[in-house]
Write an enzyme that holds these catalytic residues in place. Structure first.
Site, short mmCIF file in Angstrom:
data_model
loop_
_atom_site.label_atom_id
_atom_site.label_comp_id
_atom_site.label_asym_id
_atom_site.label_seq_id
_atom_site.Cartn_x
_atom_site.Cartn_y
_atom_site.Cartn_z
N LYS A 4 0.83 -1.21 0.00
CA LYS A 4 0.00 0.00 0.00
C LYS A 4 0.86 1.26 0.00
CE LYS A 4 -4.22 -1.99 1.76
NZ LYS A 4 -4.85 -2.52 2.94
N LYS A 46 -6.78 -12.74 -8.89
CA LYS A 46 -8.01 -12.88 -8.10
C LYS A 46 -8.99 -11.74 -8.38
CE LYS A 46 -7.36 -10.13 -4.05
NZ LYS A 46 -7.79 -9.96 -2.69
N LYS A 48 -11.27 -5.53 -5.41
CA LYS A 48 -11.68 -4.15 -5.69
C LYS A 48 -10.60 -3.39 -6.44
CE LYS A 48 -14.07 -4.38 -1.65
NZ LYS A 48 -13.76 -4.24 -0.23
P1 ADP Z 1 -10.66 -6.62 -1.77
O1 ADP Z 1 -9.47 -7.51 -2.03
O2 ADP Z 1 -11.65 -6.66 -2.86
O3 ADP Z 1 -10.27 -5.21 -1.35
P2 ADP Z 1 -11.04 -7.10 1.06
O4 ADP Z 1 -9.55 -7.01 1.21
O5 ADP Z 1 -11.87 -6.01 1.67
O6 ADP Z 1 -11.40 -7.26 -0.50
O7 ADP Z 1 -11.49 -8.51 1.61
C1 ADP Z 1 -12.50 -8.79 2.54
C2 ADP Z 1 -12.58 -10.31 2.74
O8 ADP Z 1 -12.91 -10.98 1.50
C3 ADP Z 1 -11.25 -10.93 3.22
O9 ADP Z 1 -11.52 -11.95 4.17
C4 ADP Z 1 -10.67 -11.50 1.95
O10 ADP Z 1 -9.78 -12.58 2.21
C5 ADP Z 1 -11.92 -11.95 1.17
N1 ADP Z 1 -11.67 -11.91 -0.29
C6 ADP Z 1 -11.50 -10.79 -1.04
N2 ADP Z 1 -11.29 -11.10 -2.34
C7 ADP Z 1 -11.33 -12.48 -2.42
C8 ADP Z 1 -11.19 -13.42 -3.50
N3 ADP Z 1 -11.00 -13.03 -4.75
N4 ADP Z 1 -11.29 -14.74 -3.20
C9 ADP Z 1 -11.51 -15.16 -1.93
N5 ADP Z 1 -11.65 -14.33 -0.88
C10 ADP Z 1 -11.56 -12.99 -1.10
#
Ligand code: ADP
Ligand code: TRP
Length: 358
Positions: free
Chosen positions: A116, A223, A226
């Site tokens: 970040k 993956k 966001k």
């Molecule tokens: P992002 O990566 O979209 O910013 P977050 O970091 O806010 O999402 O993740 C919130 C939760 O969702 C966490 O527990 C994270 O491990 C899970 N998560 C996010 N993206 C995925 C994915 N592509 N596959 C599986 N779990 C995910």
């Protein structure tokens, strides 16, 4: 709900946008499935969202929409404590106290911080094997308009507090969060040994059995996330969702029977496995193996099967969002419950650290 003999579970999602299929299969669906068997505490991490300086109106809207999505997907305020992180002021105070036992070096070495901070400074990763010295110099030398904020550095302290303040033993999170959980255990151990107390339990990952789910994006690799900009959201309208799936990256098709799958196709199958009936997955696998597969048919099926999961959630989200009183009552009750344990932990912690009443 606060039940003495159930194991305590804590988890949260940052309020940085609508929930996507990765959040649903990787986190939310699991939260829903354990509500009867654990003392569950699920929250919306709005203070964590502040680390990336969101627009205030956007932050509020995101917090509200994630709350509605939690409820629409089946989190039940009768079973679980559902709350907003910032509604528990004890968390902010404990964050200050715990930071006194956290080293800036260990925070700077955290992978999520490095990623970040690099983004904030607009610099790439160092070439393999090269030290991060230059990166550390960049951070210290950064000027006000290209700074790395201190909240980003202490993100793991805040996450540790979320967990330790409830004295949780299990934390359901994705793979990307395991380093933060390791730090949480380290901070707990350090506090206990510094003060010679057996105060904080060391929380572990919640093992669901089987490999952890990684929901892929439909843009060919990696993956769904966001920041990757490749999300299928739970609240996507059918037209939008179908379009996203139909646009998924594919290849020229299998050229010989039983050929290995390219990554984009394997990703489509991963999503199909999460959303479709086993016999449908098998029939497409057979069609791939004998080269009769038509990717268009696969995508159409996938879009409809995703919609079968998201449509009821999307429809409920709309109703729940319209009911402001209900939303307010859920978080009021959740905060009350979360604060009960949080205030007890905090006041004991203050006492242990020598902040005592006259
Ligand atoms: P992002 O990566 O979209 O910013 P977050 O970091 O806010 O999402 O993740 C919130 C939760 O969702 C966490 O527990 C994270 O491990 C899970 N998560 C996010 N993206 C995925 C994915 N592509 N596959 C599986 N779990 C995910
Ligand atoms: N850091 C987590 C994420 O980005 C969100 C989070 C904050 C969290 N506090 C937590 C998860 C406590 C589990 C427990 O996904």
């Amino acid at each position: 709900m606060s039940t003495p003999n159930k194991e305590i579970v804590v988890s949260g999602i940052r309020s940085t946008g609508n929930l996507h299929l990765g959040n649903y299969f990787g986190a939310l669906r699991k939260f829903v499935s354990i509500q009867d068997d654990y003392d569950c505490n699920f929250f919306i991490a709005d203070l964590h969202a502040l680390t990336t300086n969101p627009d205030p109106d956007q932050l509020h809207a995101n917090t509200k929409s994630i709350l509605a999505e939690y409820l629409a997907a089946g989190l039940d305020p009768e079973k679980s404590t559902i709350f907003i992180q910032s509604d528990v002021p004890e968390i902010s105070e404990m964050y200050l106290l715990l930071n006194m036992h956290v080293g800036i070096g260990e925070l700077m070495r955290t992978t999520s911080f490095k990623d970040k901070a690099r983004k904030a400074l607009g610099i790439g990763a160092p070439p393999e094997g090269e030290s991060d010295e230059a990166f550390e110099k960049e951070i210290i030398g950064a000027t006000t308009n290209k700074r790395v904020n201190a909240g980003l550095l202490t993100y793991p302290t805040l996450m540790a507090v979320d967990i330790l303040i409830q004295k949780a033993s299990k934390v359901p999170v994705g793979k990307d969060q395991l380093q933060h959980l390791e730090l949480t255990r380290r901070f707990a151990r350090r506090f206990n040994s510094f003060y010679g107390v057996d105060f904080f339990p060391e929380p572990t990952d919640f093992e669901f059995g089987g490999a952890p789910v990684k929901v892929p994006g439909l843009d060919g690799s990696g993956k769904m996330g966001k920041s990757e900009g490749n999300c299928i959201y739970l609240v996507d309208e059918p037209k939008v969702l179908r379009k996203k799936v139909m646009r998924a990256v594919t290849d020229e098709g299998p050229q010989a029977p039983n050929s290995p799958m390219s990554e984009p196709i394997a990703n489509l199958f991963s999503l199909l496995e999460l959303t479709s009936k086993p016999e449908i997955v098998t029939s497409f696998r057979e069609a791939y193996a004998d080269c009769s597969i038509r990717y268009g048919d696969l995508k159409k099926q996938l879009a409809e099967d995703i919609l079968a999961i998201t449509t009821p959630i999307r429809e409920r989200v709309a109703d729940i969002l319209a009911d402001e009183d209900y939303l307010a009552s859920v978080v009021r009750r959740g905060a009350e419950r979360a604060r009960e344990r949080a205030s007890k932990t905090l006041s004991e912690m203050r006492h242990i650290m020598g902040i005592r009443k006259f």
